[in-house]
Write a protein that holds these residues in place. Structure first.
Motif, mmCIF file in Angstrom:
data_model
loop_
_atom_site.group_PDB
_atom_site.id
_atom_site.type_symbol
_atom_site.label_atom_id
_atom_site.label_comp_id
_atom_site.label_asym_id
_atom_site.label_seq_id
_atom_site.Cartn_x
_atom_site.Cartn_y
_atom_site.Cartn_z
ATOM 1 N N LYS A 27 0.821 -1.214 0.000
ATOM 2 C CA LYS A 27 0.000 0.000 0.000
ATOM 3 C C LYS A 27 0.851 1.259 0.000
ATOM 4 O O LYS A 27 0.580 2.216 -0.726
ATOM 5 C CB LYS A 27 -0.921 0.002 1.229
ATOM 6 C CG LYS A 27 -2.242 -0.708 1.004
ATOM 7 C CD LYS A 27 -3.370 0.098 1.664
ATOM 8 C CE LYS A 27 -4.725 -0.339 1.154
ATOM 9 N NZ LYS A 27 -5.084 -1.708 1.616
ATOM 10 N N GLU A 28 1.896 1.265 0.832
ATOM 11 C CA GLU A 28 2.733 2.465 0.940
ATOM 12 C C GLU A 28 3.450 2.726 -0.381
ATOM 13 O O GLU A 28 3.552 3.860 -0.834
ATOM 14 C CB GLU A 28 3.782 2.319 2.056
ATOM 15 C CG GLU A 28 3.228 2.134 3.462
ATOM 16 C CD GLU A 28 2.770 0.709 3.730
ATOM 17 O OE1 GLU A 28 3.608 -0.204 3.607
ATOM 18 O OE2 GLU A 28 1.578 0.501 4.023
ATOM 19 N N ASP A 29 3.954 1.628 -0.977
ATOM 20 C CA ASP A 29 4.651 1.761 -2.256
ATOM 21 C C ASP A 29 3.730 2.307 -3.337
ATOM 22 O O ASP A 29 4.133 3.151 -4.145
ATOM 23 C CB ASP A 29 5.210 0.402 -2.701
ATOM 24 C CG ASP A 29 6.623 0.201 -2.193
ATOM 25 O OD1 ASP A 29 7.159 1.176 -1.607
ATOM 26 O OD2 ASP A 29 7.176 -0.892 -2.374
ATOM 27 N N ILE A 30 2.504 1.801 -3.332
ATOM 28 C CA ILE A 30 1.540 2.276 -4.329
ATOM 29 C C ILE A 30 1.348 3.777 -4.185
ATOM 30 O O ILE A 30 1.445 4.536 -5.138
ATOM 31 C CB ILE A 30 0.188 1.539 -4.174
ATOM 32 C CG1 ILE A 30 0.345 0.077 -4.584
ATOM 33 C CG2 ILE A 30 -0.889 2.212 -5.023
ATOM 34 C CD1 ILE A 30 -0.896 -0.768 -4.383
ATOM 35 N N LYS A 31 1.105 4.200 -2.937
ATOM 36 C CA LYS A 31 0.858 5.616 -2.666
ATOM 37 C C LYS A 31 2.058 6.451 -3.133
ATOM 38 O O LYS A 31 1.909 7.457 -3.823
ATOM 39 C CB LYS A 31 0.624 5.803 -1.171
ATOM 40 C CG LYS A 31 0.113 7.162 -0.774
ATOM 41 C CD LYS A 31 -0.429 7.093 0.650
ATOM 42 C CE LYS A 31 -1.003 8.400 1.139
ATOM 43 N NZ LYS A 31 -0.148 9.564 1.030
ATOM 44 N N ARG A 32 3.250 5.974 -2.774
ATOM 45 C CA ARG A 32 4.450 6.722 -3.119
ATOM 46 C C ARG A 32 4.621 6.835 -4.633
ATOM 47 O O ARG A 32 4.845 7.920 -5.188
ATOM 48 C CB ARG A 32 5.675 6.027 -2.503
ATOM 49 C CG ARG A 32 6.972 6.812 -2.597
ATOM 50 C CD ARG A 32 8.118 6.037 -1.957
ATOM 51 N NE ARG A 32 8.208 4.650 -2.414
ATOM 52 C CZ ARG A 32 8.663 4.282 -3.597
ATOM 53 N NH1 ARG A 32 9.084 5.186 -4.455
ATOM 54 N NH2 ARG A 32 8.703 3.004 -3.945
ATOM 55 N N ARG A 33 4.473 5.689 -5.315
ATOM 56 C CA ARG A 33 4.707 5.694 -6.766
ATOM 57 C C ARG A 33 3.660 6.505 -7.506
ATOM 58 O O ARG A 33 3.974 7.220 -8.466
ATOM 59 C CB ARG A 33 4.746 4.241 -7.281
ATOM 60 C CG ARG A 33 6.072 3.581 -6.940
ATOM 61 C CD ARG A 33 6.028 2.092 -7.116
ATOM 62 N NE ARG A 33 5.970 1.682 -8.526
ATOM 63 C CZ ARG A 33 6.079 0.417 -8.916
ATOM 64 N NH1 ARG A 33 6.229 -0.549 -8.018
ATOM 65 N NH2 ARG A 33 6.019 0.114 -10.193
ATOM 66 N N VAL A 34 2.412 6.399 -7.076
ATOM 67 C CA VAL A 34 1.343 7.151 -7.742
ATOM 68 C C VAL A 34 1.566 8.645 -7.544
ATOM 69 O O VAL A 34 1.508 9.431 -8.503
ATOM 70 C CB VAL A 34 -0.038 6.728 -7.201
ATOM 71 C CG1 VAL A 34 -1.123 7.651 -7.725
ATOM 72 C CG2 VAL A 34 -0.338 5.286 -7.583
ATOM 73 N N GLU A 35 1.859 9.030 -6.304
ATOM 74 C CA GLU A 35 2.038 10.461 -6.029
ATOM 75 C C GLU A 35 3.232 11.022 -6.781
ATOM 76 O O GLU A 35 3.202 12.143 -7.287
ATOM 77 C CB GLU A 35 2.179 10.688 -4.521
ATOM 78 C CG GLU A 35 0.843 10.524 -3.820
ATOM 79 C CD GLU A 35 0.925 10.663 -2.307
ATOM 80 O OE1 GLU A 35 -0.135 10.622 -1.674
ATOM 81 O OE2 GLU A 35 2.055 10.798 -1.767
ATOM 82 N N GLU A 36 4.284 10.203 -6.867
ATOM 83 C CA GLU A 36 5.478 10.642 -7.587
ATOM 84 C C GLU A 36 5.156 10.908 -9.057
ATOM 85 O O GLU A 36 5.439 11.989 -9.585
ATOM 86 C CB GLU A 36 6.545 9.555 -7.466
ATOM 87 C CG GLU A 36 7.863 9.885 -8.109
ATOM 88 C CD GLU A 36 8.732 8.638 -8.202
ATOM 89 O OE1 GLU A 36 9.557 8.421 -7.304
ATOM 90 O OE2 GLU A 36 8.561 7.872 -9.177
ATOM 91 N N LEU A 47 3.976 15.044 -13.396
ATOM 92 C CA LEU A 47 3.113 15.512 -14.478
ATOM 93 C C LEU A 47 2.243 16.696 -14.060
ATOM 94 O O LEU A 47 1.293 17.062 -14.755
ATOM 95 C CB LEU A 47 2.239 14.357 -14.973
ATOM 96 C CG LEU A 47 3.024 13.317 -15.780
ATOM 97 C CD1 LEU A 47 2.315 11.987 -15.817
ATOM 98 C CD2 LEU A 47 3.289 13.825 -17.191
ATOM 99 N N GLY A 48 2.546 17.275 -12.898
ATOM 100 C CA GLY A 48 1.843 18.482 -12.473
ATOM 101 C C GLY A 48 0.402 18.239 -12.078
ATOM 102 O O GLY A 48 -0.462 19.093 -12.269
ATOM 103 N N LEU A 49 0.134 17.045 -11.529
ATOM 104 C CA LEU A 49 -1.240 16.732 -11.156
ATOM 105 C C LEU A 49 -1.390 16.525 -9.657
ATOM 106 O O LEU A 49 -2.372 15.955 -9.187
ATOM 107 C CB LEU A 49 -1.702 15.464 -11.886
ATOM 108 C CG LEU A 49 -1.908 15.607 -13.387
ATOM 109 C CD1 LEU A 49 -1.919 14.253 -14.055
ATOM 110 C CD2 LEU A 49 -3.199 16.334 -13.687
#
Ligand code: ATP
Ligand code: MG
Lengths: 267, 247
Positions: free
Chosen positions: B115-124, B129-131
């Protein structure tokens, strides 16, 4: 070839061709739906099992249909009793009203009417949702992400239909009987003891099984047709609209036709 | 260099409409291949063949040497694990938030990610991309260009070996376009990613391309390096490029 056939003969063969090709198309569709069903079934019992997706669908089909099923159930039981009281009074057999209504509810009315309500509310929604996803390439996007859309989108919906329609049918029977009791015993003054005794005497668990087994088939079929129509929608908003209409019309017809065969099977 | 994708002499018709006439195209591993061509020439159709969304009437499509045309669903799912694709119309899941859209391939895909990895990778990915501000929004609340960028983030979040971009920069402002070009270049240089890019933006296309194919009326009329393409003698290609040279 066609030119060699005389116009008179063509007049004869033309209707046959139309009927023939209609039948062949119909069988083609049936075959395609059965193939689709088979492919969905293989997804239903193998991982990954996505509980959150399944629960969303169970809630949508079950909880979402609760209100209309309860409402139609009470009124169906009530009105059928109203008519039965009137009819049975003609040969002084009012005490049989309860058993008759309960039997009819359990075997026929509850599964068929519940499934029809679900076809209108849920089958159509499934067709619209999947159809929109199809024409906007969301299903393609899912495939590209190596997620099987049959497993992710269709299997949980069909399972929810198969699981929830029998439960809703149960409820339909219960509130239907309650509505019937209300009209018979409270409004029409039929003796409560006789009313209940006849139900107990004439009603068999197999009547309930008959209704619930029908409900299982109807629930599966309604969800399956809704998903099939949506999954194969093409051609923008109009295509989605056609898929939705098709899901309700074909779903409803399928209920009536299957009901005949299932009844014949049980009797 | 090994080839990642080979499209071999494919034909494709939709009803009576013959869209692809014997298209042959190879994409070497670790390179960026650009497909140019007029609107309706069949670029998107070629790309969909590369990932098995469409099957050719005849011809072969090979991915890492394997012919994917006869593959069944399960084998296709397996093959697609090394792919990412950006759709021309973004194709975002409209019932999910931006965050959930981008997280989808990580949550539901084959990779096991915490879960933490998902959050980190998605946010990154989203912040590159400025989103960063739009994470909880739904696709219907986004502008066209924002949707496109969410589509990009979603295709790239699994860090796939091959990425197919169907007009990744159409509708983006020049700065974001430049950003996307940089992402494509960087993915190649850092991770050896193979990219196929369909584009109408000739400048950006020639900047990222190792090789360019020019599609016209369902056939490849040029298949060269970006530098060579400018010298093309094909009348339609000349006309196509002249609009840009004029600037
Ligand atoms: N699913 C389909 N059914 C019928 N025809 C299709 C389908 N997909 C594409 N086509 C046709 O194939 C041709 C090529 O379409 P394609 O989407 O590949 O064009 P394109 O080169 O990507 O154009 P653009 O630059 O405008 O995106 C078009 O004429 C289109 O009408
Ligand atoms: Mg296109």
């Amino acid at each position: 070839m066609a030119a060699a056939v005389s116009p008179a003969l063509q007049k004869l063969t033309r209707p046959l061709e139309v009927i023939g090709s209609g039948v062949i198309d119909g069988l083609d569709d049936l075959g395609a739906v059965l193939m689709f069903f088979f492919r969905v079934m293989t997804r239903m019992f193998r991982p990954p099992f996505r509980m959150h997706v399944l629960f969303t669908q169970l809630e949508f089909v079950g909880v979402g249909s609760l209100f209309i099923v309860l409402l139609t159930g009470v009124f169906t039981g009530a009105v059928f009793t109203l008519q039965s009281v009137d009819a049975f009074a003609r040969f002084s057999a009012q005490s049989l009203v309860g058993a008759t209504v309960t039997l009819a509810l359990a075997r026929e009315l509850a599964p068929v009417l519940t499934a029809l309500m679900v076809a209108g509310r849920v089958g159509s929604a499934m067709a619209t949702e999947l159809g929109t996803m199809r024409v906007t390439e969301q299903i393609d996007a899912m495939e590209v992400m190596a997620v099987d859309p049959l497993g992710y989108l269709v299997a949980p919906r069909v399972f929810a239909g198969a699981f929830m329609v029998p439960l809703l049918t149960m409820l339909f029977i219960m509130v239907g009987v309650a509505g019937s009791y209300l009209v018979a015993v409270i409004f029409s003054g039929i003796d409560e003891g006789a009313y209940m005794a006849r139900i107990e005497r004439w009603l068999d668990p197999s009547d309930l099984f008959q209704g619930l087994s029908k409900a299982l088939v109807f629930g599966t079929v309604v969800a399956l047709i809704g998903c099939y129509k949506g999954f194969h929608a093409a051609g923008g908003a109009r295509g989605v609209g056609q898929a939705t209409t098709g899901a309700v019309v074909i779903g409803s017809i399928a209920i009536f036709v299957l009901n005949y065969f299932l009844t014949a099977l049980w009797l | 260099m090994p080839t990642a994708i080979e499209v071999i002499n494919i034909n494709k018709t939709f009803g009576k409409h013959h869209v692809l006439h014997g298209v042959t195209l190879t994409v070497e591993e670790g390179t960026t291949r650009v497909i140019l061509g007029g609107s309706g020439s069949g670029k998107t159709v070629i790309m969909k063949h590369m990932i098995g969304l469409l099957k050719p009437d005849s011809g072969e499509v090979r991915v890492f040497g394997q012919n994917i045309v006869p593959l069944k669903q399960d084998a296709l799912v397996e093959m697609r694990k090394s792919f990412g694709m950006v759709f021309q119309q973004a194709a975002l899941f409209d019932s999910m938030s931006v965050f959930d859209n981008v997280a989808f391939p990580l949550v539901e895909g084959a990779q096991k990610v915490s879960k933490e990895d998902i959050k980190r990778r998605v946010e990154e990915k989203l912040s590159i991309l400025g989103l960063g501000q739009a994470m909880q929004k739904f696709p219907s609340e986004l502008s066209g260009g924002m949707r496109k960028r969410v589509g990009l983030a979603r295709a790239l979040v699994t860090e796939p070996k091959i990425v197919l971009y169907d007009e990744p920069t159409t509708g983006l402002d020049p700065i974001t376009t430049d950003n996307v070009d940089q992402m494509i270049l960087e993915a190649k240089q850092k991770f050896g990613v193979t990219s196929v890019v369909i584009s109408h933006d000739i400048a950006s296309a020639l900047r990222v391309a190792d090789r360019v194919a020019f599609l016209h009326e369902g056939t490849i009329v040029e298949d060269t390096s970006p530098a060579e393409l400018r010298k093309s003698q094909h009348p339609f290609v000349k006309k196509f490029l002249s609009t840009w040279f004029d600037k």
